[in-house]
Scaffold this motif. Structure first.
Motif, PDB file in Angstrom:
ATOM      1  N   ALA A   1      -0.384   5.960  -6.418  1.00 44.93           N
ATOM      2  CA  ALA A   1       0.545   7.071  -6.593  1.00 44.93           C
ATOM      3  C   ALA A   1       1.641   7.038  -5.520  1.00 44.93           C
ATOM      4  CB  ALA A   1      -0.190   8.402  -6.559  1.00 44.93           C
ATOM      5  N   ASN A   2       1.319   6.583  -4.322  1.00 46.67           N
ATOM      6  CA  ASN A   2       2.272   6.509  -3.214  1.00 46.67           C
ATOM      7  C   ASN A   2       2.420   5.068  -2.781  1.00 46.67           C
ATOM      8  OD1 ASN A   2       2.543   9.362  -3.097  1.00 46.67           O
ATOM      9  ND2 ASN A   2       0.601   9.458  -1.997  1.00 46.67           N
ATOM     10  N   VAL A   3       3.661   4.637  -2.631  1.00 46.75           N
ATOM     11  CA  VAL A   3       3.926   3.274  -2.204  1.00 46.75           C
ATOM     12  C   VAL A   3       4.719   3.330  -0.913  1.00 46.75           C
ATOM     13  CG1 VAL A   3       4.998   1.074  -2.810  1.00 46.75           C
ATOM     14  CG2 VAL A   3       3.894   2.454  -4.568  1.00 46.75           C
ATOM     15  N   ASP A   4       4.264   2.658   0.132  1.00 43.17           N
ATOM     16  CA  ASP A   4       4.964   2.604   1.400  1.00 43.17           C
ATOM     17  C   ASP A   4       5.990   1.478   1.316  1.00 43.17           C
ATOM     18  OD1 ASP A   4       5.813   2.822   3.983  1.00 43.17           O
ATOM     19  OD2 ASP A   4       3.988   2.025   4.876  1.00 43.17           O
ATOM     20  N   VAL A   5       7.266   1.844   1.340  1.00 44.10           N
ATOM     21  CA  VAL A   5       8.321   0.836   1.191  1.00 44.10           C
ATOM     22  C   VAL A   5       8.845   0.347   2.525  1.00 44.10           C
ATOM     23  CG1 VAL A   5       9.020   1.587  -1.091  1.00 44.10           C
ATOM     24  CG2 VAL A   5      10.076   2.638   0.924  1.00 44.10           C
ATOM     25  N   ARG A   6       8.348   0.877   3.645  1.00 42.55           N
ATOM     26  CA  ARG A   6       8.775   0.416   4.966  1.00 42.55           C
ATOM     27  C   ARG A   6       7.819  -0.655   5.447  1.00 42.55           C
ATOM     28  NH1 ARG A   6       9.912   6.141   7.959  1.00 42.55           N
ATOM     29  NH2 ARG A   6      10.923   7.077   6.167  1.00 42.55           N
TER      30      ARG A   6
END
Length: 60
Positions: free
Chosen positions: A54-59
């Motif tokens: 559901a949450n993707v860390d793009v950093r």
């Protein structure tokens, strides 16, 4: 028969043949598209828990 009707007869036959060929071509294309769409498999449903992905860390 008048000369005008005699000279337009080949044109009418040509137009009718062109329309027939166009319709036949459209029918063949419709069949090809239907076959292609039917061959595409639907992706399987995800079996992951609802919170996963559901949450993707793009950093980085």
């Amino acid at each position: 028969m008048s000369p005008a009707s005699v000279s337009s007869a080949p044109t009418e036959v040509h137009q009718a043949a062109s329309i027939f060929a166009l319709k036949k071509s459209q029918d063949l294309q419709a069949q090809s598209v239907a076959t292609l769409l039917n061959s595409v498999a639907t992706p399987p449903a995800a079996s992951n828990p609802l919170h996963l992905g559901a949450n993707v860390d793009v950093r980085a």
